[in-house]
Structures are given as structure tokens and as C-alpha cells.
Scaffold this active site. Structure first.
Site, mmCIF file in Angstrom:
data_model
loop_
_atom_site.group_PDB
_atom_site.id
_atom_site.type_symbol
_atom_site.label_atom_id
_atom_site.label_comp_id
_atom_site.label_asym_id
_atom_site.label_seq_id
_atom_site.Cartn_x
_atom_site.Cartn_y
_atom_site.Cartn_z
ATOM 1 N N ASP A 215 36.205 45.176 64.731
ATOM 2 C CA ASP A 215 34.913 44.924 65.373
ATOM 3 C C ASP A 215 33.987 44.161 64.426
ATOM 4 O OD1 ASP A 215 33.007 45.000 67.373
ATOM 5 O OD2 ASP A 215 32.306 47.016 66.902
ATOM 6 N N LYS A 218 34.324 37.827 64.781
ATOM 7 C CA LYS A 218 35.428 37.612 65.713
ATOM 8 C C LYS A 218 36.495 36.648 65.177
ATOM 9 C CE LYS A 218 32.904 40.414 67.519
ATOM 10 N NZ LYS A 218 33.210 41.789 67.076
ATOM 11 N N ASP A 243 37.729 45.079 69.648
ATOM 12 C CA ASP A 243 36.558 45.003 70.525
ATOM 13 C C ASP A 243 36.252 43.527 70.829
ATOM 14 O OD1 ASP A 243 34.330 45.853 71.995
ATOM 15 O OD2 ASP A 243 32.999 45.797 70.263
ATOM 16 N N ASN A 244 35.556 43.286 71.899
ATOM 17 C CA ASN A 244 34.996 41.957 72.222
ATOM 18 C C ASN A 244 36.027 40.865 72.429
ATOM 19 O OD1 ASN A 244 32.939 43.011 69.635
ATOM 20 N ND2 ASN A 244 32.172 42.878 71.727
ATOM 21 N N GLU A 273 28.737 45.956 75.863
ATOM 22 C CA GLU A 273 27.868 47.121 75.681
ATOM 23 C C GLU A 273 26.487 46.939 76.321
ATOM 24 O OE1 GLU A 273 29.590 45.534 73.254
ATOM 25 O OE2 GLU A 273 28.364 45.088 71.499
HETATM 26 C C1 72W Z 1 28.917 42.693 59.643
HETATM 27 C C2 72W Z 1 29.439 41.271 68.178
HETATM 28 C C3 72W Z 1 31.498 41.054 59.558
HETATM 29 C C4 72W Z 1 28.402 43.525 60.791
HETATM 30 C C5 72W Z 1 29.623 43.646 61.656
HETATM 31 C C6 72W Z 1 29.740 42.913 69.933
HETATM 32 C C7 72W Z 1 33.357 43.264 56.239
HETATM 33 C C8 72W Z 1 27.573 40.180 71.257
HETATM 34 C C9 72W Z 1 29.622 40.761 66.815
HETATM 35 C C10 72W Z 1 29.984 42.481 68.626
HETATM 36 C C11 72W Z 1 30.306 43.263 59.451
HETATM 37 C C12 72W Z 1 32.166 42.427 57.998
HETATM 38 C C13 72W Z 1 29.718 42.402 62.508
HETATM 39 C C14 72W Z 1 33.948 41.136 56.990
HETATM 40 N N1 72W Z 1 32.381 43.427 57.148
HETATM 41 N N2 72W Z 1 31.283 42.261 59.006
HETATM 42 C C15 72W Z 1 32.939 41.245 57.961
HETATM 43 N N3 72W Z 1 32.498 40.415 58.953
HETATM 44 O O1 72W Z 1 30.711 43.669 60.743
HETATM 45 C C16 72W Z 1 28.646 40.516 69.047
HETATM 46 C C17 72W Z 1 28.417 40.959 70.348
HETATM 47 C C18 72W Z 1 28.963 42.153 70.792
HETATM 48 N N4 72W Z 1 34.143 42.144 56.133
HETATM 49 O O2 72W Z 1 29.279 39.647 66.509
HETATM 50 O O3 72W Z 1 28.124 42.841 58.512
HETATM 51 N N5 72W Z 1 30.148 41.569 65.916
HETATM 52 C C19 72W Z 1 30.148 42.443 63.707
HETATM 53 C C20 72W Z 1 26.308 39.793 70.867
HETATM 54 C C21 72W Z 1 28.003 39.836 72.543
HETATM 55 O O4 72W Z 1 27.986 44.789 60.395
HETATM 56 O O5 72W Z 1 30.773 43.240 67.846
HETATM 57 O O6 72W Z 1 30.283 44.091 70.317
HETATM 58 C C22 72W Z 1 25.932 38.794 73.000
HETATM 59 C C23 72W Z 1 25.476 39.127 71.732
HETATM 60 C C24 72W Z 1 27.181 39.130 73.410
HETATM 61 F F1 72W Z 1 25.110 38.113 73.822
HETATM 62 C C25 72W Z 1 30.276 41.231 64.530
HETATM 63 C C26 72W Z 1 34.798 39.910 56.918
HETATM 64 C C27 72W Z 1 34.096 38.805 56.209
HETATM 65 MG MG MG Z 2 31.754 44.727 69.015
#
Ligand code: 72W
Ligand code: MG
Length: 288
Positions: A215, A218, A243-244, A273
Site C-alpha cells: 500500500d 503504486k 491495495d489500489n 476508501e
Molecule cells: C508513504 C494512495 C511510499 C506513505 C505511504 C490510496 C517506504 C488515492 C497512495 C492510496 C509511504 C513508502 C504512501 C517506500 N514507505 N511510502 C514508500 N513509498 O507509504 C492514494 C489513494 C488511495 N518505502 O498514493 O510515506 N498511497 C502511500 C488518493 C486515490 O505513508 O494508498 O489507498 C485519490 C486520491 C484516489 F483521488 C501511497 C518506497 C520508496
Molecule cells: Mg491505499
């Protein structure tokens, strides 16, 4: 001469006209301002949120750009901090279910946030209960919502390692996890997945993971999956739950797990969500 006299007279009339009832003018102004403010509030609180429910891109712009920036500036705090505040105010210490409920209520009625959410969360719960895993890896902790959901369903002595590379989110997640009382089962590791995955065996004494919940960003799903394969972290029967896969979407990852002979993959249709936009989880069993 005649003309200018008339003009002065008319001007004088006007002045007397408004001066005669100053209360009326202020009342009109007050009504105008109140009406305008009420209209803006209705738009902000109900109309726009209801309209963007059906569109992923608009939801992103509205919740993640406009509202988040506005509230950050107005309250001088961040969304994860406000989410933690809602947990501390409304959830019972040591009750993971109340923490999950408090976050869902906050995100549904106050501020959207990218937690896996209540609807996909139920699918996550049933996968965790079905596998009954002893070792779990979560990529992307964010505020710890799914961490709490997973940890509260683990058998005794099971371990969940969750990776988060944003230190501000990690600070919040630790407090959410502790509030839920599941910190014993959870090891939150700060850093990038690409750096930690190769060190899992030596640093944490992991043989293989029974379940991996993806999660994080992406475009990292596919490279991190290949990295876990290379590092021998998956065994025959290990389950990847992503997820997603529809919104925002992970096309390369989906293409890979659905077509690779090394996986048996299945889609669980659901919704993004706290919205009505389609999204879902992909469950992929590693066949070795
Ligand atoms: C990052 C997302 C990222 C944050 C989390 C969802 C360690 C959505 C979405 C979503 C952390 C990492 C990011 C790596 N931690 N993180 C990492 N890369 O993970 C978006 C929507 C819905 N290593 O972008 O700090 N998730 C998650 C938004 C959908 O805490 O998960 O459920 C909309 C808006 C539609 F309109 C990213 C690798 C470098
Ligand atoms: Mg997600």
C-alpha cells in the site's frame, strides 16, 4: 444652471434616502454575508464532497490538494496530526476496533485520507483471518490504520513488520498503534522498502513472509515484488495483497501477477476508501 440645480437636488434626495434608514442597509449587508458564508460552507461540507464521490481524479484534487492545504494553513497542523487527534479524542486506549472506527468516522465525515478504509478493510480482515499468518510485511504504514487492522487479527506470537519512509507519518503511526494497544505485535521500521527488503533476513531474522500487504507508492509494487522474490522472502503459498489496483491503479503490477505462472491471482472488487469510485484488492498466491 437649471440642470445643475436639478442634479444637486437629486443627489440630495439620494443622500436623504439612504440616510433615512441606516439599519436597513446594515441588515441587508449582514444577510448577504451570512447567506454567502452559509452557501460556501454547504458547498465545502456537502455539495462538493458528494459530487467528487464518483470521480477518483476530482476526489484527489479536492481532498488531497484543496482541502488538505487549506486546513493545514488554517489549523497550522497536518492531516495525520488531526487524524491522531480524532483517535485520542474518540477511541478507547487498548481497543483496536475503536481506533479503526474513530479513523473511519473522521475520514468519512471530516477529512478524507488514504487509509485502506472500512470497505476494503473488511476484505483485508478476512484475508488475514483466512491465512492466520505468523509473519506479515506491510509496505507503506501512513498513519497505521491498516497496521492496527492487521495486528488486531494476528494469532499470538505473530509479527508484523511495517515500513514507512516518511518520519512525520512514522511519528503519528507509532502513536496510533500504541493507542490501539497492538505495539507488541508491530515493528515499525523507518526507511525505504528498496533498502530494507534485502536486509529483512539478517536484521529481523525473517525466513519468509506468510502475507505481504502492499500500500505504498503504486509504481513501487512491481519492483518491490521482484525484489522480495530475489531475496527469497516468498515461499510457496505466501500471499501478496495489493491495495489500489484500480484507483489510483497499478497496471504493471497487475499485468505481472495476473500473467506470471508463479502466481495465482484474484481480484476483490470494492470501492476507493470513503467514496463510491471503483477500486479493489488483488490477492496473489506465490506458487514458488
Ligand atoms: C508513504 C494512495 C511510499 C506513505 C505511504 C490510496 C517506504 C488515492 C497512495 C492510496 C509511504 C513508502 C504512501 C517506500 N514507505 N511510502 C514508500 N513509498 O507509504 C492514494 C489513494 C488511495 N518505502 O498514493 O510515506 N498511497 C502511500 C488518493 C486515490 O505513508 O494508498 O489507498 C485519490 C486520491 C484516489 F483521488 C501511497 C518506497 C520508496
Ligand atoms: Mg491505499
Amino acid at each position: 444652471m437649471q440642470k445643475s440645480l436639478q442634479q444637486t437636488a437629486r443627489g440630495g434626495e439620494k443622500r436623504t434616502g439612504s440616510g433615512a434608514c441606516p439599519h436597513m442597509m446594515w441588515l441587508t449587508l449582514l444577510y448577504g454575508c451570512t447567506g454567502g458564508a452559509a452557501l460556501l460552507y454547504a458547498l465545502y461540507r456537502w455539495v462538493i464532497p458528494a459530487a467528487v464521490q464518483y470521480h477518483g481524479g476530482l476526489a484527489l484534487i479536492w481532498h488531497d490538494v484543496i482541502v488538505e492545504r487549506m486546513l493545514d494553513t488554517l489549523t497550522q497542523s497536518t492531516r495525520p496530526q488531526r487524524l491522531l487527534g480524532a483517535v485520542q479524542k474518540n477511541a478507547t486506549r487498548g481497543d483496536p476496533c475503536s481506533v479503526v472506527k474513530a479513523i473511519d468516522h473522521f475520514c468519512r465525515h471530516k477529512e478524507w485520507a488514504m487509509n485502506v478504509g472500512d470497505e476494503k478493510g473488511c476484505i483485508l480482515d478476512s484475508v488475514v483471518s483466512e491465512i492466520n499468518p505468523a509473519t506479515v510485511l506491510e509496505l507503506g504504514t501512513y498513519c497505521g490504520y491498516s497496521t492496527v487492522r492487521i495486528a488486531s487479527r494476528l494469532p499470538p506470537h505473530a509479527k508484523l513488520i511495517t515500513l514507512e519512509f516518511n518520519p512525520d507519518f512514522a511519528v503519528i503511526a507509532r502513536q496510533v498503534i500504541a493507542w490501539a494497544g497492538v505495539e507488541e505485535k508491530v515493528q515499525l521500521v523507518e526507511g525505504a522498502s528498496g533498502d530494507w527488503i534485502p536486509k529483512m533476513k539478517e536484521q529481523f531474522g525473517i525466513k519468509t513472509f506468510d502475507l505481504v500487504f502492499l500500500d505504498h507508492w503504486k509504481d513501487r509494487y512491481l519492483p518491490d515484488t521482484k525484489l522480495m522474490e530475489e531475496c527469497g522472502l516468498l515461499r510457496k503459498g505466501s500471499v501478496l495483497l495489493a491495495d489500489n489496483v484500480i484507483c489510483p491503479g497499478t497496471p504493471e503490477y497487475l499485468e505481472y501477477v495476473r500473467n506470471s505462472p508463479r502466481y495465482e491471482s484474484r481480484y476483490f472488487k470494492s470501492h476507493l476508501e470513503y467514496t463510491k469510485v471503483e477500486d479493489g484488492l488483488e490477492k496473489s498466491v506465490f506458487l514458488g
